[in-house]
Design a protein around this motif. Sequence first.
Motif, short mmCIF file in Angstrom:
data_model
loop_
_atom_site.label_atom_id
_atom_site.label_comp_id
_atom_site.label_asym_id
_atom_site.label_seq_id
_atom_site.Cartn_x
_atom_site.Cartn_y
_atom_site.Cartn_z
N THR A 1 0.82 -1.21 0.00
CA THR A 1 0.00 0.00 0.00
C THR A 1 0.85 1.26 0.00
O THR A 1 0.55 2.23 -0.72
N LEU A 2 1.93 1.26 0.77
CA LEU A 2 2.77 2.46 0.84
C LEU A 2 3.46 2.74 -0.48
O LEU A 2 3.63 3.90 -0.87
N VAL A 3 3.86 1.68 -1.18
CA VAL A 3 4.47 1.86 -2.49
C VAL A 3 3.46 2.46 -3.47
O VAL A 3 3.76 3.40 -4.21
N ARG A 4 2.25 1.90 -3.46
CA ARG A 4 1.21 2.45 -4.34
C ARG A 4 0.96 3.92 -4.05
O ARG A 4 0.81 4.73 -4.97
N ARG A 5 0.93 4.26 -2.77
CA ARG A 5 0.67 5.65 -2.39
C ARG A 5 1.79 6.56 -2.90
O ARG A 5 1.52 7.64 -3.44
N GLY A 6 3.03 6.11 -2.74
CA GLY A 6 4.16 6.92 -3.20
C GLY A 6 4.18 7.08 -4.71
O GLY A 6 4.42 8.19 -5.23
N ILE B 1 3.74 10.51 -7.21
CA ILE B 1 4.64 10.88 -8.30
C ILE B 1 3.85 11.15 -9.58
O ILE B 1 4.06 12.15 -10.26
N LEU B 2 2.92 10.26 -9.89
CA LEU B 2 2.17 10.35 -11.14
C LEU B 2 1.21 11.53 -11.14
O LEU B 2 1.10 12.26 -12.13
N GLU B 3 0.52 11.73 -10.02
CA GLU B 3 -0.54 12.73 -10.02
C GLU B 3 -0.04 14.16 -9.80
O GLU B 3 -0.84 15.09 -9.75
N GLY C 1 4.67 -8.29 -23.17
CA GLY C 1 3.93 -7.23 -23.84
C GLY C 1 4.09 -5.85 -23.24
O GLY C 1 3.41 -4.91 -23.63
N ALA C 2 5.01 -5.71 -22.27
CA ALA C 2 5.22 -4.41 -21.63
C ALA C 2 5.97 -3.45 -22.56
O ALA C 2 6.77 -3.88 -23.38
N SER C 3 5.69 -2.17 -22.39
CA SER C 3 6.37 -1.14 -23.17
C SER C 3 7.62 -0.63 -22.47
O SER C 3 8.35 0.18 -23.03
N GLY C 4 7.85 -1.08 -21.26
CA GLY C 4 9.04 -0.62 -20.56
C GLY C 4 9.17 -1.23 -19.18
O GLY C 4 8.26 -1.93 -18.70
N TYR C 5 10.31 -0.94 -18.55
CA TYR C 5 10.67 -1.55 -17.27
C TYR C 5 11.32 -0.44 -16.44
O TYR C 5 12.34 0.12 -16.84
N VAL C 6 10.70 -0.08 -15.33
CA VAL C 6 11.16 1.03 -14.52
C VAL C 6 11.62 0.51 -13.16
O VAL C 6 10.91 -0.26 -12.51
N LEU C 7 12.79 0.94 -12.72
CA LEU C 7 13.30 0.53 -11.41
C LEU C 7 12.67 1.40 -10.33
O LEU C 7 12.62 2.63 -10.44
N LYS C 8 12.21 0.77 -9.24
CA LYS C 8 11.59 1.52 -8.15
C LYS C 8 12.56 2.51 -7.53
O LYS C 8 12.14 3.58 -7.07
N SER C 9 13.83 2.17 -7.53
CA SER C 9 14.82 3.04 -6.89
C SER C 9 14.94 4.40 -7.56
O SER C 9 15.37 5.37 -6.94
N VAL C 10 14.54 4.48 -8.83
CA VAL C 10 14.61 5.76 -9.55
C VAL C 10 13.25 6.12 -10.17
O VAL C 10 13.18 6.85 -11.14
N ALA C 11 12.18 5.59 -9.56
CA ALA C 11 10.85 5.84 -10.11
C ALA C 11 10.52 7.33 -10.14
O ALA C 11 9.86 7.81 -11.06
N ASP C 12 11.01 8.07 -9.14
CA ASP C 12 10.72 9.50 -9.11
C ASP C 12 11.38 10.23 -10.28
O ASP C 12 10.92 11.32 -10.67
N GLU C 13 12.42 9.64 -10.87
CA GLU C 13 13.10 10.25 -12.00
C GLU C 13 12.59 9.73 -13.34
O GLU C 13 12.51 10.48 -14.32
#
Length: 214
Positions: free
Chosen positions: A11-16, A20-22, A97-109
């Motif tokens: 839940t905390l990851v989803r919230r974070g 970032i997205l919104e 079928g994914a369009s990309g792969y994002v690391l959580k450690s740099v998700a904010d970037e």
Amino acid sequence: MIRILLADDHTLVRRGVRLILEQESDLSVVAEAADGVEAVERVRDTEVDLVVLDIAMPRMTGLQAAAEIAQRRNPPRILMLSMHDNEQYFFGALKAGASGYVLKSVADEDLVGACRAAMRGETFLYPGAESTLVRDYLDRLRRGERVPASVLTAREDQVIKLIAEGRSSREIARDLHIAPKTVEGHRANILGKLGMRDRVELTRYAIRAGLIEP
């Protein structure tokens, strides 16, 4: 406005990630899911343009959910979110079928740019992923050349994940809506294909294949 489904079992990851997205005026999280099964269900009942999936989730992994979502008619774009800088997971994400792969450690970037790239129909490669092997793999996909398939079918991947999580044949049958005898048949086929003997070896395989976390 890009409508996003966000799936992560924490839940905390989803919230974070949602924060970032919104922060962006063109991105809106319209639905959330706590595992792969729920993500697939949300795609059925919610109109979304982009699905962001954690790699490792209970009941159904992000890779398995991505593969199922990608089979839909006019599927949404898909991004994988992971804490693992792992070539096998990365290739698995592309194959699913994914369009990309994002690391959580740099998700904010990286995540916002990855979302926009996915909606442009581009493949997002996290920093460090553009090795010769990756470029060769993508080139082969673009040329329509055959790439090696997994040893196991998608259904067998689902069964081995649940076996590795300690589920009984009856529980697996209930979760997958199949007969217990069918589960036993899948188990026998999996052991035969992989040349393995028991649950311990299957669990080790499931960890190496990214079906469950160690």
